[in-house]
Write a protein that holds these residues in place. Structure first.
Motif, PDB file in Angstrom:
ATOM      1  N   LYS A  93      39.518  46.362  43.459  1.00 31.64           N
ATOM      2  CA  LYS A  93      39.777  46.271  42.019  1.00 31.64           C
ATOM      3  C   LYS A  93      38.465  46.026  41.262  1.00 31.64           C
ATOM      4  O   LYS A  93      38.208  46.640  40.223  1.00 31.64           O
ATOM      5  CB  LYS A  93      40.763  45.128  41.765  1.00 31.64           C
ATOM      6  N   TRP A  94      37.644  45.135  41.795  1.00 29.45           N
ATOM      7  CA  TRP A  94      36.352  44.832  41.167  1.00 29.45           C
ATOM      8  C   TRP A  94      35.465  46.077  41.154  1.00 29.45           C
ATOM      9  O   TRP A  94      34.832  46.391  40.140  1.00 29.45           O
ATOM     10  CB  TRP A  94      35.670  43.688  41.926  1.00 29.45           C
ATOM     11  N   GLU A  95      35.436  46.793  42.254  1.00 27.55           N
ATOM     12  CA  GLU A  95      34.629  48.002  42.365  1.00 27.55           C
ATOM     13  C   GLU A  95      35.100  49.070  41.376  1.00 27.55           C
ATOM     14  O   GLU A  95      34.290  49.728  40.715  1.00 27.55           O
ATOM     15  CB  GLU A  95      34.700  48.537  43.807  1.00 27.55           C
ATOM     16  N   ALA A  96      36.417  49.239  41.253  1.00 28.26           N
ATOM     17  CA  ALA A  96      36.963  50.229  40.310  1.00 28.26           C
ATOM     18  C   ALA A  96      36.610  49.852  38.878  1.00 28.26           C
ATOM     19  O   ALA A  96      36.235  50.717  38.068  1.00 28.26           O
ATOM     20  CB  ALA A  96      38.473  50.327  40.487  1.00 28.26           C
ATOM     21  N   THR A  97      36.722  48.582  38.550  1.00 31.91           N
ATOM     22  CA  THR A  97      36.383  48.113  37.197  1.00 31.91           C
ATOM     23  C   THR A  97      34.905  48.362  36.907  1.00 31.91           C
ATOM     24  O   THR A  97      34.545  48.812  35.814  1.00 31.91           O
ATOM     25  CB  THR A  97      36.697  46.608  37.060  1.00 31.91           C
ATOM     26  N   LEU A 135      35.412  38.121  47.972  1.00 31.59           N
ATOM     27  CA  LEU A 135      36.706  38.639  47.532  1.00 31.59           C
ATOM     28  C   LEU A 135      37.524  39.156  48.707  1.00 31.59           C
ATOM     29  O   LEU A 135      36.981  39.544  49.741  1.00 31.59           O
ATOM     30  CB  LEU A 135      36.496  39.780  46.529  1.00 31.59           C
ATOM     31  N   THR A 136      38.819  39.195  48.491  1.00 30.48           N
ATOM     32  CA  THR A 136      39.697  39.828  49.478  1.00 30.48           C
ATOM     33  C   THR A 136      39.504  41.338  49.357  1.00 30.48           C
ATOM     34  O   THR A 136      38.993  41.820  48.331  1.00 30.48           O
ATOM     35  CB  THR A 136      41.174  39.479  49.213  1.00 30.48           C
ATOM     36  N   PRO A 137      39.909  42.117  50.355  1.00 28.90           N
ATOM     37  CA  PRO A 137      39.735  43.578  50.261  1.00 28.90           C
ATOM     38  C   PRO A 137      40.396  44.166  49.014  1.00 28.90           C
ATOM     39  O   PRO A 137      39.833  45.058  48.365  1.00 28.90           O
ATOM     40  CB  PRO A 137      40.384  44.101  51.539  1.00 28.90           C
ATOM     41  N   ASP A 138      41.571  43.665  48.655  1.00 25.29           N
ATOM     42  CA  ASP A 138      42.261  44.166  47.465  1.00 25.29           C
ATOM     43  C   ASP A 138      41.486  43.808  46.196  1.00 25.29           C
ATOM     44  O   ASP A 138      41.314  44.643  45.297  1.00 25.29           O
ATOM     45  CB  ASP A 138      43.686  43.585  47.418  1.00 25.29           C
ATOM     46  N   GLN A 139      41.000  42.568  46.116  1.00 24.21           N
ATOM     47  CA  GLN A 139      40.222  42.128  44.956  1.00 24.21           C
ATOM     48  C   GLN A 139      38.911  42.922  44.852  1.00 24.21           C
ATOM     49  O   GLN A 139      38.488  43.313  43.765  1.00 24.21           O
ATOM     50  CB  GLN A 139      39.907  40.636  45.059  1.00 24.21           C
ATOM     51  N   TYR A 140      38.301  43.164  46.005  1.00 18.96           N
ATOM     52  CA  TYR A 140      37.039  43.895  46.019  1.00 18.96           C
ATOM     53  C   TYR A 140      37.237  45.321  45.508  1.00 18.96           C
ATOM     54  O   TYR A 140      36.428  45.821  44.715  1.00 18.96           O
ATOM     55  CB  TYR A 140      36.432  43.920  47.424  1.00 18.96           C
TER      56      TYR A 140
END
Length: 137
Positions: free
Chosen positions: A109-113, A102-107
């Motif tokens: 978001k994934w981590e927060a979810t 994942l990109t840093p932004d996607q990562y």
């Protein structure tokens, strides 16, 4: 992908539930545990019409089983600790692989979810009544 994330969430939630169950068991005093054991024996005696000899044999069997459990406790705790460490290592490895994909932004978001799901699942587990484990043969 969803299966991996859900699996990780279930593993984490399960370990929280087990930790809470252990805490509840530790809060009982030896007197309370002995009283519960006596109450269970009275109920069994009434339900099954046990003779005094049978009650004595069952008490002996229960004492033997408790001694075996106490003897095996350190081994069981070591196995549990090893399993928890293995799960944590897998979770860390999975997160590292996700970070590569994942990109840093996607990562982020994934981590927060993932964290939100863990918190929601732990809240739901606290409000849900515990199920008793079936007796093993």
């Amino acid at each position: 992908m969803k299966k991996i994330v859900l699996s990780a969430v279930f593993v984490i939630t399960g370990s929280f539930a087990m930790a809470q169950q252990g805490a509840m068991m530790q809060n009982r005093t030896p007197e309370q545990m002995e009283q519960r054991r006596a109450d269970n024996m009275k109920q069994m005696q009434a339900n099954l019409n046990l003779t005094p000899a049978q009650v004595a044999q069952i008490n002996t069997l229960h004492d033997k089983r408790m001694a075996e459990r106490k003897q095996n406790m350190p081994l069981m705790q070591a196995q549990r600790t090893a399993k928890i460490q293995a799960m944590q290592e897998k979770r860390t490895q999975h997160a590292a692989e996700m970070r590569k994909i994942l990109t840093p932004d996607q990562y982020q978001k994934w981590e927060a979810t993932r964290k939100d799901r863990m918190q929601n699942n732990s809240k739901n587990m606290q409000n849900r009544p515990m199920k008793r484990m079936p007796a093993s043969n």
